[in-house]
Design an enzyme around this catalytic site. Structure first.
Site, short mmCIF file in Angstrom:
data_model
loop_
_atom_site.label_atom_id
_atom_site.label_comp_id
_atom_site.label_asym_id
_atom_site.label_seq_id
_atom_site.Cartn_x
_atom_site.Cartn_y
_atom_site.Cartn_z
N ALA A 107 27.77 41.93 49.27
CA ALA A 107 28.71 42.88 49.85
C ALA A 107 30.12 42.75 49.27
O ALA A 107 31.09 43.17 49.88
CB ALA A 107 28.75 42.72 51.36
N GLU A 145 24.25 32.71 37.31
CA GLU A 145 24.34 34.18 37.44
C GLU A 145 23.79 34.86 36.18
O GLU A 145 23.01 35.80 36.26
CB GLU A 145 25.80 34.62 37.60
CG GLU A 145 26.46 34.15 38.86
CD GLU A 145 26.24 35.10 40.04
OE1 GLU A 145 25.66 36.18 39.86
OE2 GLU A 145 26.65 34.72 41.16
N ASP A 157 34.86 34.54 40.97
CA ASP A 157 34.38 34.21 42.32
C ASP A 157 34.25 32.70 42.50
O ASP A 157 34.63 32.14 43.54
CB ASP A 157 33.03 34.86 42.58
CG ASP A 157 33.05 36.36 42.28
OD1 ASP A 157 34.15 36.92 42.23
OD2 ASP A 157 31.97 36.95 42.10
#
Ligand code: GLA
Length: 346
Positions: A107, A145, A157
Site C-alpha cells: 500500500a 526485491e 524504503d
C-alpha cells in the site's frame, strides 16, 4: 556465539517528497513511521528455517542453502533474505521465525522493506553477527526485491526503515551516500495518509518500466545517471523519456526546496511543493490512477494544502498536509516520524 532467540522491529516509511529519484542517484526526504514488521527468531539448532506469517496464518520451511523462489507472496522475502545474507558472507542459523506486521501490505508504506529489514536484523542478531551498516544492509534487502520478488526498486524504503529518527525526516543523497536528519517541526500542522484502496505489487505495476525508461534516457544522453542531467539535454530525448527525466530533475530540486521550507517553518510552501510533486508524478511520470486521484481530491476537499501519491505509485496511500484547525478526515491516519529499525531484546 548463537543466541537462543532475538526479536527485531523494522518500520514502514512515508516519503515526504523525492519520488522515483532513488534509483536515479537523486534526493529524497522520507521518514520512518510507527507501524512496521516484527520478527521473533528462535534458534532451532537444525539447518533449516521455519517461518510463520502470524497475521496470514501461513507457514513456510526450507533448508538453509537450498532456498528457491516460491510461487510468490511473503515467502519469497524470507527465502530471499536467508539466501542473500549467506551470499554476502553473513551468518544465518537455523531458526523458527514468527512474523507480525502492523503496516498495510502493498500500500505504498513500504511493508516489503519493513519485512526484509526486520528479517535481516532478527537473523543477524540470532547469530550474534556484527552490526551491518545501513547502505550494505539496504543493498542486501534490495537484492531480495530485485532477484527474488522481481521489483527493480531502489534503496529508499530500506534506508528510511534502517535510519529513521524520531522527530526527523532524512535527506538522503543517493549519489554521495550522505544521509542528513531534517527536523520535522510541524507545530499545529499534521501529516496524514489515506488509503486509495488500490493495491499494487511493484513487480507488476509500471514501476520496472519507469526504471527502464530512466536507464534508456541515460543511455541516449551518454550520462551515468539522471543526477547528471542538465535541462538543456531534455530536448534531445524522445517522448516519454523527456517527461520522465524532467520529473526526476525537478523532483530533486523540490527535495531541497522542501528542506529549506522546513528550516524556515514555511509549511504552506511545503504543501505547495507536495502539490507540484503530485502533478509531476501524474503528468510527467504517469504513476497515478483514478483511485489515487480520488484519494488526493478527498484530502484536498477536507482542507489539505498539499496532497500527493507516495511510494512507487499505481495505487497505495496518498499523503496530505493539514493546516492548523483542520480535522483528520474519516479514514485518514496521522503519521509522524518514528525511530528506525532495531533489535528489541538481548
Ligand atoms: C518504491 C520503491 C523505492 C522508490 C519509490 C519511489 O517505494 O521501493 O525504491 O523508488 O517506490 O520513490
Amino acid at each position: 556465539m548463537e543466541r537462543s532467540h532475538a526479536t527485531a522491529f523494522a518500520p514502514g516509511r512515508v516519503n515526504l517528497i523525492g519520488e522515483h529519484t532513488d534509483y536515479n542517484e537523486g534526493l529524497a526526504l522520507p521518514f520512518a513511521i510507527d507501524a512496521g514488521v516484527t520478527v521473533r527468531a528462535h534458534a532451532t539448532g537444525g539447518p533449516w528455517i521455519e517461518a510463520l506469517a502470524v497475521d496470514l496464518d501461513e507457514r513456510d520451511s526450507f533448508l538453509l542453502g537450498e532456498e528457491a523462489p516460491s510461487p510468490g507472496g511473503w515467502r519469497d522475502f524470507v527465502r530471499g533474505v536467508s539466501a542473500e545474507l549467506a551470499a554476502a558472507g553473513l551468518p544465518v542459523a537455523g531458526a523458527l521465525l514468527e512474523i507480525r506486521g502492523s503496516v498495510p501490505r502493498g500500500a505504498g508504506l513500504s511493508s516489503s522493506a519493513a519485512l526484509e529489514v526486520a528479517l535481516c536484523l532478527a537473523l543477524l542478531a540470532l547469530s550474534d553477527a556484527d552490526v551491518v551498516p545501513p547502505w550494505p544492509l539496504a543493498r542486501i534487502c534490495s537484492r531480495v526485491e530485485n532477484e527474488w520478488v522481481g521489483a527493480q526498486t531502489g534503496l529508499l524504503d530500506q534506508l528510511a526503515s534502517l535510519c529513521g529518527r524520531a522527530d526527523a525526516a532524512l535527506r538522503i543523497d543517493f549519489h554521495s551516500g550522505v544521509i542528513t536528519p531534517v527536523v520535522l517541526e510541524l507545530g499545529e500542522w499534521r501529516l496524514v495518509t489515506l488509503d486509495s484502496g488500490g493495491r499494487h505489487r511493484n513487480a507488476e505495476s509500471g514501476y520496472n518500466e519507469r526504471r527502464s525508461e530512466c536507464a534508456q534516457a541515460c543511455a541516449a544522453l551518454g550520462i551515468a545517471s539522471l543526477r547528471e542531467l542538465q535541462p538543456a539535454m531534455l530536448d534531445a530525448l524522445p517522448a516519454p523519456l523527456d517527461a520522465r527525466a524532467r520529473h526526476v530533475f525537478e523532483e530533486n530540486a523540490r527535495v531541497d526546496a522542501a528542506v529549506d521550507a522546513l528550516a524556515r517553518g514555511d509549511l504552506a510552501e511545503l504543501g505547495a511543493l507536495l502539490e507540484r510533486s503530485h502533478a509531476s508524478l501524474r503528468d510527467l511520470y504517469a504513476v497515478s490512477t483514478p483511485a489515487v486521484e480520488a484519494a488526493v481530491e478527498q484530502l484536498r476537499a477536507a482542507g489539505a494544502v498539499g496532497a500527493r501519491v507516495i511510494g512507487g505509485g499505481f495505487g497505495g496511500h496518498v499523503l496530505g498536509l493539514l493546516p492548523p484547525g483542520v480535522a483528520v478526515p474519516a479514514g485518514a491516519l496521522e503519521v509522524r516520524p518514528g525511530p528506525g529499525a532495531r533489535v528489541l531484546d538481548g
